[in-house]
Design an enzyme around this catalytic site. Sequence first.
Site, PDB file in Angstrom:
ATOM      1  N   GLY A  70       0.480  -4.974   1.239  1.00 21.07           N
ATOM      2  CA  GLY A  70      -0.822  -4.949   0.589  1.00 21.07           C
ATOM      3  C   GLY A  70      -0.888  -5.793  -0.658  1.00 21.07           C
ATOM      4  O   GLY A  70      -1.968  -6.257  -1.053  1.00 21.07           O
ATOM      5  N   GLY A 125       0.824  -1.200   0.000  1.00 17.55           N
ATOM      6  CA  GLY A 125       0.000   0.000   0.000  1.00 17.55           C
ATOM      7  C   GLY A 125       0.861   1.254   0.000  1.00 17.55           C
ATOM      8  O   GLY A 125       1.965   1.258   0.556  1.00 17.55           O
ATOM      9  N   GLU A 137       6.444  -5.108   7.734  1.00 15.77           N
ATOM     10  CA  GLU A 137       5.917  -3.980   8.515  1.00 15.77           C
ATOM     11  C   GLU A 137       6.692  -3.699   9.801  1.00 15.77           C
ATOM     12  O   GLU A 137       6.574  -2.608  10.373  1.00 15.77           O
ATOM     13  CB  GLU A 137       4.440  -4.214   8.838  1.00 15.77           C
ATOM     14  CG  GLU A 137       3.509  -4.076   7.653  1.00 15.77           C
ATOM     15  CD  GLU A 137       3.506  -5.289   6.732  1.00 15.77           C
ATOM     16  OE1 GLU A 137       2.893  -5.232   5.657  1.00 15.77           O
ATOM     17  OE2 GLU A 137       4.123  -6.317   7.096  1.00 15.77           O
ATOM     18  N   ASP A 148      -0.806  -6.648   8.266  1.00 13.20           N
ATOM     19  CA  ASP A 148      -2.259  -6.511   8.193  1.00 13.20           C
ATOM     20  C   ASP A 148      -2.786  -7.241   6.952  1.00 13.20           C
ATOM     21  O   ASP A 148      -2.328  -8.324   6.642  1.00 13.20           O
ATOM     22  CB  ASP A 148      -2.663  -5.031   8.220  1.00 13.20           C
ATOM     23  CG  ASP A 148      -2.149  -4.240   7.024  1.00 13.20           C
ATOM     24  OD1 ASP A 148      -1.087  -4.571   6.481  1.00 13.20           O
ATOM     25  OD2 ASP A 148      -2.839  -3.277   6.623  1.00 13.20           O
TER      26      ASP A 148
END
Length: 373
Positions: A122, A70, A145, A153
């Site tokens: 992402g 992302g 991350e 996530d």
Amino acid sequence: MSDAIVVSCLPCEGGLQIGVLTLNRPSSLNAINQSMIDCLYEQLLAWKQDERVVCIMLKGEGDKAFCAGGDVRQLFTALRKDVKAGQQEAEQFFSHEYRLDYLIHTYPKPIVVWGHGIVMGGGLGLMVGGSHRVVTETTRMAMPEMAIGLYPDVGGSWFLNRMPEKTGLFCGLTGCALNAGDALYAGLADRFLQHSMLQEVLDAMRLSTWQKESEANHAIVSKILRRFAKAAEPLIPESNLQQHKQQIQRLMDHDTLAEIYHDWLHYDTTDHWLEKAIKGFLQGCPTTAYLVWEQIKRGRHLSLSEVFQMELTLSVQCCLHGDLVEGVRSRLVDKDNNPKWRYASVLDIPKEWVETHFESLWPADQHPLSSLV
């Protein structure tokens, strides 16, 4: 529609079609932003209802990446400018992204995801929910991350929990790099093909005799990929996760994160892959380490919809707690690689600090993802 998503259809026999979605930001390694997420979601919803569309191919433009993750720098800018406005932008970005990921996981028609090159963050969220997930000789996968103060996530609480032994927790804590062999071993991919086979696969799909029943079409895709995979099988790289299985089990054989920290701090190895993985943990965000530890524990028995609901809370809270903003600044904006985390070590973090990340920002009936079923 977003210019960064190329939408096309391949005509098949009997007026049927294969929908092709191409992430088209090669200069940014096809990192996804809000408009791309919305475009993908709307197009998949439209094709879900279109009886002419029998199968979907999701791929990335260029040879370097399927999707590097992302585009968090946009969130960074918003949060630095105005925390309240940044919170609203974070809620919108993550809720839309997770709704898209959930749709891919639960899509009735076959979705082939061509995961070549870099597949991170992402990008992995887009890939893992596909019905037919392809990796190639160029695949480089990770959930990195730890380095920026977020956490794995996009459904990581779901798919990391389903990896063999404790390799999911290990990958979350270290952000270690995975190759195609790792992805197959870990259940993050289904088939290994050469990247040069992409057009041949599309041609074979286009010339297939598709059926009205989705189950039959899933089988058609499986047979096509199985045929190409047989030819590519000798090229599958050895899995680092599988090769290091015993060492990983020994490293993860602790009851607390503090014990892991003490053990890894003094772990002596000359193995480059393992050394780099351990370094990723020791130099990563201490708060993220606890979030990974907790998300794995709390997500173990959650449904897929409950996972995304928990992760939305966690992601927005990360935006408000400071470490994510600092991590993005240090790693991606200023690139000084010297983040000043809220706490210097996992040994310094109060339990209450971790708990605040899991506190919902909305009443249960007003959660932005409450409609996921």
